[in-house]
Design an enzyme around this catalytic site. Structure first.
Site, short mmCIF file in Angstrom:
data_model
loop_
_atom_site.label_atom_id
_atom_site.label_comp_id
_atom_site.label_asym_id
_atom_site.label_seq_id
_atom_site.Cartn_x
_atom_site.Cartn_y
_atom_site.Cartn_z
N HIS A 47 0.57 -1.22 0.12
CA HIS A 47 -0.01 0.30 -0.11
C HIS A 47 1.07 0.99 0.21
CE1 HIS A 47 -3.10 2.86 1.36
NE2 HIS A 47 -3.92 1.98 0.69
N ASP A 101 -8.48 -5.04 -0.36
CA ASP A 101 -9.11 -5.55 -2.13
C ASP A 101 -8.47 -6.49 -1.82
OD1 ASP A 101 -9.88 -3.10 -3.40
OD2 ASP A 101 -7.40 -3.17 -4.02
C1 LIG Z 1 0.35 -0.61 -3.96
C2 LIG Z 1 1.10 0.29 -4.63
C3 LIG Z 1 0.31 0.03 -6.24
C4 LIG Z 1 2.03 0.82 -4.02
O1 LIG Z 1 3.26 1.11 -4.64
P1 LIG Z 1 3.97 1.66 -3.93
O2 LIG Z 1 3.47 2.74 -3.06
O3 LIG Z 1 4.63 2.65 -4.82
O4 LIG Z 1 5.28 1.19 -3.00
P2 LIG Z 1 6.41 0.61 -3.42
O5 LIG Z 1 5.88 0.13 -5.12
O6 LIG Z 1 7.27 1.39 -4.05
O7 LIG Z 1 6.97 -1.11 -3.20
C5 LIG Z 1 8.11 -0.90 -2.22
C6 LIG Z 1 8.72 -2.09 -2.38
O8 LIG Z 1 7.80 -3.25 -2.63
C7 LIG Z 1 7.18 -3.78 -3.47
N1 LIG Z 1 5.54 -4.03 -3.45
C8 LIG Z 1 4.60 -3.47 -3.52
N2 LIG Z 1 3.93 -4.29 -3.08
C9 LIG Z 1 4.51 -5.64 -3.83
C10 LIG Z 1 3.16 -6.35 -4.04
N3 LIG Z 1 1.70 -6.49 -3.89
N4 LIG Z 1 3.60 -7.58 -4.56
C11 LIG Z 1 4.79 -7.60 -5.26
N5 LIG Z 1 5.91 -6.63 -4.40
C12 LIG Z 1 5.45 -5.40 -4.51
C13 LIG Z 1 7.70 -3.29 -4.53
O9 LIG Z 1 8.11 -3.52 -6.16
C14 LIG Z 1 9.31 -2.53 -3.88
O10 LIG Z 1 9.80 -3.55 -3.98
P3 LIG Z 1 11.69 -2.87 -4.39
O11 LIG Z 1 12.02 -1.96 -3.60
O12 LIG Z 1 12.21 -4.54 -4.56
O13 LIG Z 1 11.05 -2.29 -5.53
C15 LIG Z 1 1.80 -1.33 -4.65
O14 LIG Z 1 1.98 -1.74 -3.11
C16 LIG Z 1 0.81 -2.01 -6.01
O15 LIG Z 1 1.31 -2.56 -6.96
N6 LIG Z 1 0.68 -3.52 -5.21
C17 LIG Z 1 -0.64 -4.22 -5.69
C18 LIG Z 1 -1.38 -3.88 -6.50
C19 LIG Z 1 -2.61 -3.70 -5.30
O16 LIG Z 1 -3.37 -4.50 -4.28
N7 LIG Z 1 -3.30 -2.28 -5.42
C20 LIG Z 1 -4.61 -1.67 -3.96
C21 LIG Z 1 -3.52 -0.58 -3.81
S1 LIG Z 1 -5.14 -0.96 -2.73
#
Ligand SMILES: CC(C)(COP(=O)(O)OP(=O)(O)OC[C@H]1O[C@@H](n2cnc3c(N)ncnc32)[C@H](O)[C@@H]1OP(=O)(O)O)[C@@H](O)C(=O)NCCC(=O)NCCS
Length: 371
Positions: A257, A308
């Site tokens: 998140h 979700d």
């Molecule tokens: C929600 C989301 C977009 C937040 O993104 P964010 O704040 O940019 O978080 P980050 O992408 O910076 O995450 C930090 C790290 O965790 C990883 N990570 C975050 N969510 C992940 C996931 N669902 N699965 C695998 N790795 C994940 C990222 O790849 C990143 O890893 P790295 O540092 O090795 O590159 C992201 O967690 C995501 O894509 N989740 C899956 C989609 C989802 O469930 N969305 C609904 C949100 S309510």
């Protein structure tokens, strides 16, 4: 220069909801989400988000009457839906239908605060009807008209399935709508506020918000979570599935998140709801698959489920087809989006951030034959 995802930027003051990402806390107008999930109905939350107080008995009665008398669609909306049901995916249908609804709102182009509130409540009332009508038409079934004697969650299930929902199912959906109703400055709410800040109308703001919610990094994640349960098939396969995805640097949908760095408080409630409703429906294995994915994802990556993930189990058990799970999220979030749009109108300045130019230095014009 703010970070790419604007994480640390505070884009507005709001009285509607608040998150503490470190503590894993969410509140609507000061009420903790766990309290609301336990006690409030969706209708009470709609009132709370719009009026910043829980409704008194007479206010709740009036709101329920307004919502139930607004759930019926205009004949044109149904005509349009016949085409959309044949040609369009559910979120595109919702985006188009909500945009088209602006032509039939009884308040027309009246942009007064009173008219905006009525428009907001009609949007909340009708989104479930649009989803159910679409589904009935695309599956070749008779449209089920809304029943004004039912509460909002009951009526959505009634219109979708054409059978009386059990009290348990209606309460599970009601709680899920409460949990999804608002979530501060998420991407779709920010979008709605940007559109409202230009003083464009409520329907334009909400149409843009629906487009934003559609993506799998936002509301689309519940559908992706459900697909992952189906791909995993049984709990014993979960570990290999998660490991393989992480090795390929793929996301596990329903995890992580932008704000919560601990357990999403909505996911906590939904996990219990998912276990209870899956058990009642004889589908406990679906819950167990989800739980096994959660265990491995935490072990491997330290990530917690977000709203979700278990919502997908809950919706599935309630008979909501996978591709209608994000539209159902929209049906609930309509309460928050419209409240934020009204809050933006009430204290507005056009939202217009800057950008840092990183393109070529100034250069001289070249005639086409010399380029
Ligand atoms: C929600 C989301 C977009 C937040 O993104 P964010 O704040 O940019 O978080 P980050 O992408 O910076 O995450 C930090 C790290 O965790 C990883 N990570 C975050 N969510 C992940 C996931 N669902 N699965 C695998 N790795 C994940 C990222 O790849 C990143 O890893 P790295 O540092 O090795 O590159 C992201 O967690 C995501 O894509 N989740 C899956 C989609 C989802 O469930 N969305 C609904 C949100 S309510």
């Amino acid at each position: 220069m703010a970070d790419k995802g604007l994480r640390e930027v505070v884009a507005a003051e709001t009285k509607i909801s608040d998150i503490d990402g470190q503590q894993g806390a969410l509140s609507y107008v000061g009420y903790d989400i766990a309290d609301l999930a336990e006690h409030a109905t969706f209708e009470e939350v709609v009132h709370l988000l719009h009026h910043l107080e829980l409704p008194k008995a007479n206010e709740l009665r009036d709101l329920k009457r307004f919502l139930s008398s607004s759930r019926e669609l205009h004949p044109f909306q149904i005509e349009l839906m016949r085409t959309l049901a044949e040609q369009t995916s559910p979120m595109s249908m919702l985006r188009t239908s909500i945009s088209a609804s602006s032509a039939f709102d009884p308040d027309g182009w009246d942009e007064s605060p009173e008219a905006q509130l009525r428009k907001a409540k009609r949007l909340v009332a009708q989104t479930g009807t649009l989803i159910a009508t679409y589904h009935r038409l695309r599956t070749g079934q008779q449209i089920v008209r809304p029943d004004p004697s039912l509460n909002h969650a009951q009526d959505v299930l009634w219109m979708l399935h054409g059978t009386d929902p059990s009290d348990e199912d209606a309460r599970v959906l009601d709680t899920t709508l409460v949990l999804y109703a608002d979530h501060t400055m998420n991407a779709s709410t920010f979008t709605a506020r940007i559109v409202a800040s230009t003083l464009a109308d409520m329907f334009s703001a909400i149409t843009a918000a629906i487009g934003t919610l559609k993506g799998p990094l936002h509301g689309g994640a519940n559908e992706e979570s459900m697909k992952s349960f189906e791909e995993v098939g049984k709990p014993a396969n979960a570990e290999a599935y998660v490991r393989a995805r992480l090795e390929r640097h793929e996301k596990i949908f329903g995890f992580g998140h932008a704000v919560y760095k601990t357990y999403d408080p909505r996911a906590r409630v939904l996990k219990d709801l998912a276990r209870g409703s899956a058990d009642r429906a004889g589908k406990l294995e679906l819950y167990e698959i989800a739980e096994a994915i959660e265990e491995t994802t935490f072990e491997q990556k330290g990530l917690y489920p977000n709203v979700d993930f278990y919502a997908a189990v809950v919706f599935h058990v309630l008979g909501v087809p996978t591709d209608l799970m994000t539209p159902m999220f929209a049906a609930a979030r309509m309460a928050g989006w419209t409240a934020h749009v009204r809050e933006q109108y009430a204290d507005n300045r056009v939202i217009r951030p800057g950008s840092r130019y990183v393109g070529p230095e100034p250069r001289a014009w070249e005639p086409v034959e010399r380029r």
